[in-house]
Design a protein around this motif. Sequence first.
Motif, PDB file in Angstrom:
ATOM      1  N   ASN A  77       1.360 -11.994 -15.345  1.00 31.09           N
ATOM      2  CA  ASN A  77       1.669 -10.707 -14.727  1.00 31.09           C
ATOM      3  C   ASN A  77       2.585 -10.920 -13.525  1.00 31.09           C
ATOM      4  OD1 ASN A  77       1.626  -7.993 -14.159  1.00 31.09           O
ATOM      5  ND2 ASN A  77      -0.346  -8.043 -13.121  1.00 31.09           N
ATOM      6  N   ILE A  78       3.784 -10.413 -13.607  1.00 27.55           N
ATOM      7  CA  ILE A  78       4.748 -10.553 -12.528  1.00 27.55           C
ATOM      8  C   ILE A  78       4.770  -9.271 -11.698  1.00 27.55           C
ATOM      9  CG2 ILE A  78       7.177 -10.961 -11.944  1.00 27.55           C
ATOM     10  CD1 ILE A  78       5.795 -13.356 -13.158  1.00 27.55           C
ATOM     11  N   CYS A  79       4.710  -9.434 -10.356  1.00 25.59           N
ATOM     12  CA  CYS A  79       4.772  -8.275  -9.469  1.00 25.59           C
ATOM     13  C   CYS A  79       6.175  -7.682  -9.497  1.00 25.59           C
ATOM     14  CB  CYS A  79       4.425  -8.682  -8.040  1.00 25.59           C
ATOM     15  SG  CYS A  79       2.768  -9.358  -7.812  1.00 25.59           S
ATOM     16  N   THR A  80       6.268  -6.398  -9.722  1.00 27.26           N
ATOM     17  CA  THR A  80       7.561  -5.714  -9.750  1.00 27.26           C
ATOM     18  C   THR A  80       7.810  -4.917  -8.488  1.00 27.26           C
ATOM     19  OG1 THR A  80       6.666  -3.721 -10.789  1.00 27.26           O
ATOM     20  CG2 THR A  80       7.357  -5.513 -12.255  1.00 27.26           C
ATOM     21  N   GLY A  81       6.752  -4.617  -7.747  1.00 27.53           N
ATOM     22  CA  GLY A  81       6.874  -3.745  -6.585  1.00 27.53           C
ATOM     23  C   GLY A  81       6.756  -2.284  -6.946  1.00 27.53           C
ATOM     24  N   GLU A  82       6.694  -2.023  -8.245  1.00 25.12           N
ATOM     25  CA  GLU A  82       6.560  -0.641  -8.713  1.00 25.12           C
ATOM     26  C   GLU A  82       5.100  -0.265  -8.973  1.00 25.12           C
ATOM     27  OE1 GLU A  82       9.114   1.425  -8.739  1.00 25.12           O
ATOM     28  OE2 GLU A  82      10.260  -0.257  -7.932  1.00 25.12           O
ATOM     29  N   GLU A  83       4.200  -1.208  -8.768  1.00 22.12           N
ATOM     30  CA  GLU A  83       2.776  -0.907  -8.927  1.00 22.12           C
ATOM     31  C   GLU A  83       2.389   0.191  -7.925  1.00 22.12           C
ATOM     32  OE1 GLU A  83       3.660  -5.015 -10.215  1.00 22.12           O
ATOM     33  OE2 GLU A  83       3.957  -3.980  -8.318  1.00 22.12           O
ATOM     34  N   LYS A  84       1.463   1.039  -8.308  1.00 21.17           N
ATOM     35  CA  LYS A  84       1.086   2.181  -7.483  1.00 21.17           C
ATOM     36  C   LYS A  84      -0.315   2.005  -6.899  1.00 21.17           C
ATOM     37  CE  LYS A  84       4.912   4.269  -8.540  1.00 21.17           C
ATOM     38  NZ  LYS A  84       5.997   4.372  -7.528  1.00 21.17           N
ATOM     39  N   LEU A  85      -0.408   2.136  -5.582  1.00 22.57           N
ATOM     40  CA  LEU A  85      -1.702   2.012  -4.924  1.00 22.57           C
ATOM     41  C   LEU A  85      -2.668   3.101  -5.365  1.00 22.57           C
ATOM     42  CD1 LEU A  85      -0.544   1.158  -1.295  1.00 22.57           C
ATOM     43  CD2 LEU A  85      -1.624  -0.400  -2.921  1.00 22.57           C
ATOM     44  N   GLU A  86      -2.158   4.291  -5.675  1.00 18.73           N
ATOM     45  CA  GLU A  86      -3.037   5.393  -6.053  1.00 18.73           C
ATOM     46  C   GLU A  86      -3.687   5.184  -7.415  1.00 18.73           C
ATOM     47  OE1 GLU A  86       1.211   7.117  -6.637  1.00 18.73           O
ATOM     48  OE2 GLU A  86       0.193   5.655  -5.362  1.00 18.73           O
ATOM     49  N   THR A  87      -3.219   4.187  -8.183  1.00 20.88           N
ATOM     50  CA  THR A  87      -3.835   3.920  -9.486  1.00 20.88           C
ATOM     51  C   THR A  87      -5.053   3.007  -9.378  1.00 20.88           C
ATOM     52  OG1 THR A  87      -2.425   1.989  -9.922  1.00 20.88           O
ATOM     53  CG2 THR A  87      -1.594   4.151 -10.608  1.00 20.88           C
ATOM     54  N   LEU A  88      -5.279   2.437  -8.206  1.00 18.81           N
ATOM     55  CA  LEU A  88      -6.401   1.514  -8.025  1.00 18.81           C
ATOM     56  C   LEU A  88      -7.708   2.285  -7.906  1.00 18.81           C
ATOM     57  CD1 LEU A  88      -4.768  -0.833  -5.367  1.00 18.81           C
ATOM     58  CD2 LEU A  88      -5.253  -1.435  -7.751  1.00 18.81           C
ATOM     59  N   PRO A  89      -8.813   1.729  -8.422  1.00 20.04           N
ATOM     60  CA  PRO A  89     -10.110   2.399  -8.249  1.00 20.04           C
ATOM     61  C   PRO A  89     -10.502   2.425  -6.779  1.00 20.04           C
ATOM     62  CG  PRO A  89     -10.403   0.194  -9.172  1.00 20.04           C
ATOM     63  CD  PRO A  89      -8.928   0.474  -9.193  1.00 20.04           C
ATOM     64  N   GLY A  90     -11.291   3.427  -6.410  1.00 22.30           N
ATOM     65  CA  GLY A  90     -11.693   3.563  -5.025  1.00 22.30           C
ATOM     66  C   GLY A  90     -12.464   2.377  -4.491  1.00 22.30           C
ATOM     67  N   SER A  91     -13.141   1.642  -5.376  1.00 27.36           N
ATOM     68  CA  SER A  91     -13.902   0.476  -4.928  1.00 27.36           C
ATOM     69  C   SER A  91     -12.992  -0.665  -4.485  1.00 27.36           C
ATOM     70  CB  SER A  91     -14.812  -0.021  -6.061  1.00 27.36           C
ATOM     71  OG  SER A  91     -14.047  -0.362  -7.207  1.00 27.36           O
ATOM     72  N   VAL A  92     -11.696  -0.593  -4.850  1.00 24.40           N
ATOM     73  CA  VAL A  92     -10.733  -1.624  -4.477  1.00 24.40           C
ATOM     74  C   VAL A  92      -9.861  -1.154  -3.312  1.00 24.40           C
ATOM     75  CG1 VAL A  92      -8.767  -3.019  -5.270  1.00 24.40           C
ATOM     76  CG2 VAL A  92     -10.685  -2.552  -6.814  1.00 24.40           C
ATOM     77  N   PHE A  93      -9.375   0.093  -3.397  1.00 26.92           N
ATOM     78  CA  PHE A  93      -8.493   0.610  -2.344  1.00 26.92           C
ATOM     79  C   PHE A  93      -8.607   2.126  -2.300  1.00 26.92           C
ATOM     80  CE2 PHE A  93      -4.461   2.108  -0.579  1.00 26.92           C
ATOM     81  CZ  PHE A  93      -4.360   1.317   0.549  1.00 26.92           C
ATOM     82  N   GLU A  94      -8.785   2.665  -1.087  1.00 27.95           N
ATOM     83  CA  GLU A  94      -8.868   4.112  -0.901  1.00 27.95           C
ATOM     84  C   GLU A  94      -7.584   4.627  -0.254  1.00 27.95           C
ATOM     85  OE1 GLU A  94     -12.732   5.802   0.442  1.00 27.95           O
ATOM     86  OE2 GLU A  94     -13.243   3.711   0.811  1.00 27.95           O
TER      87      GLU A  94
END
Length: 345
Positions: free
Chosen positions: A139-156
């Motif tokens: 899995n290569i980081c693109t910088g296009e990953e979205k923080l809002e897609t993370l579950p609340g237990s990981v990031f709010e």
Amino acid sequence: MSSSNNIAQVIAKGMGSFNVAMTSTANVLVVHGDTETMMILRMMLHLSIFENRPVEKKIWIMTAQMEFTSLSFQRDWDLDFIHGAISFAIHSVEVPGFQEFLRRRNPQVEMEDGFLKDFWKDTFKCWFHDSVSHKKAENICTGEEKLETLPGSVFEMSMNGHSYSVYNAVYAVAHAVHAMWLSTFRQRNPMNGDTWKLNQRPWQLHHFLRNVSFNNTAGEEVSFDQNGELIAGFDIINWVTFPNQSFLRVRVGRIDPKAPPNNIFTIHEDAIVWPSRFNQARPLSVCNGICRPGYSRMKKEGEPFCCYDCFPCPEGKISGHEDLLPISRQGLETTRDFRRSSDDS
């Protein structure tokens, strides 16, 4: 070796206390700790399930120092243990523009921000092209990953109480420094501004910081009391979890030091969601039922103060209320709720 033994002893002692609490008849448990305490609590609960040890679900009451977070290996663990929990939290409100600020974060654009890059790798489990190990990464980081897609237990995406406090603290210091500069500016030549910056001492800021009062961008007043403590209060939060690893922090009450005396503490009990096993009835956490009229309480030796037996009233005495203390006999406490039966006739 001794250090390893100490760690093992701490873990063993912690597990012992945990097992006593989880197997007790108490339905409600108060946890005092910090964010690491939450991580450890989750590990202990997970270990109990992994070892097929039945654990009765409890209602947790947590202090404001505790914040919910997950270690990388905990992100897929069940959150049901916290469903219905009650916690105190540092008062906070939504800061305008904060979520949009988070949505714009991109480690490929902000290359100088080493923290953001490390956070991105750990959170999205990916690697950047300049990483030594990138050849092994699928899995290569693109910088296009979205923080809002993370579950609340990981990031709010919302600002928690601790972050809100830091946000207000930065602005409070800025207002205090500005007030201090204005005060000094009137006494010095304006051309000596740089000298002023170099000659000030941190303690000289205290006087100005105590007198700070301003409205932040969320519209809330930030000020300090006569002891130099922030006037903020606490929110009372009810945790509601869902099967998809998401959760809500529902504000069900408030401790507001600025409110009138009768409204400093408020709670909306009807808004609280309790764990499913209580069927939305108010949970009780007692060792035994109440003593009915005609009986008096007698402490159980070796048990907590809230545990007691119920004994019938002695001959010639009667009680007309529930949960009464014993009458005066052989040094026991007297209570006026016990009356001679002849007095009632």
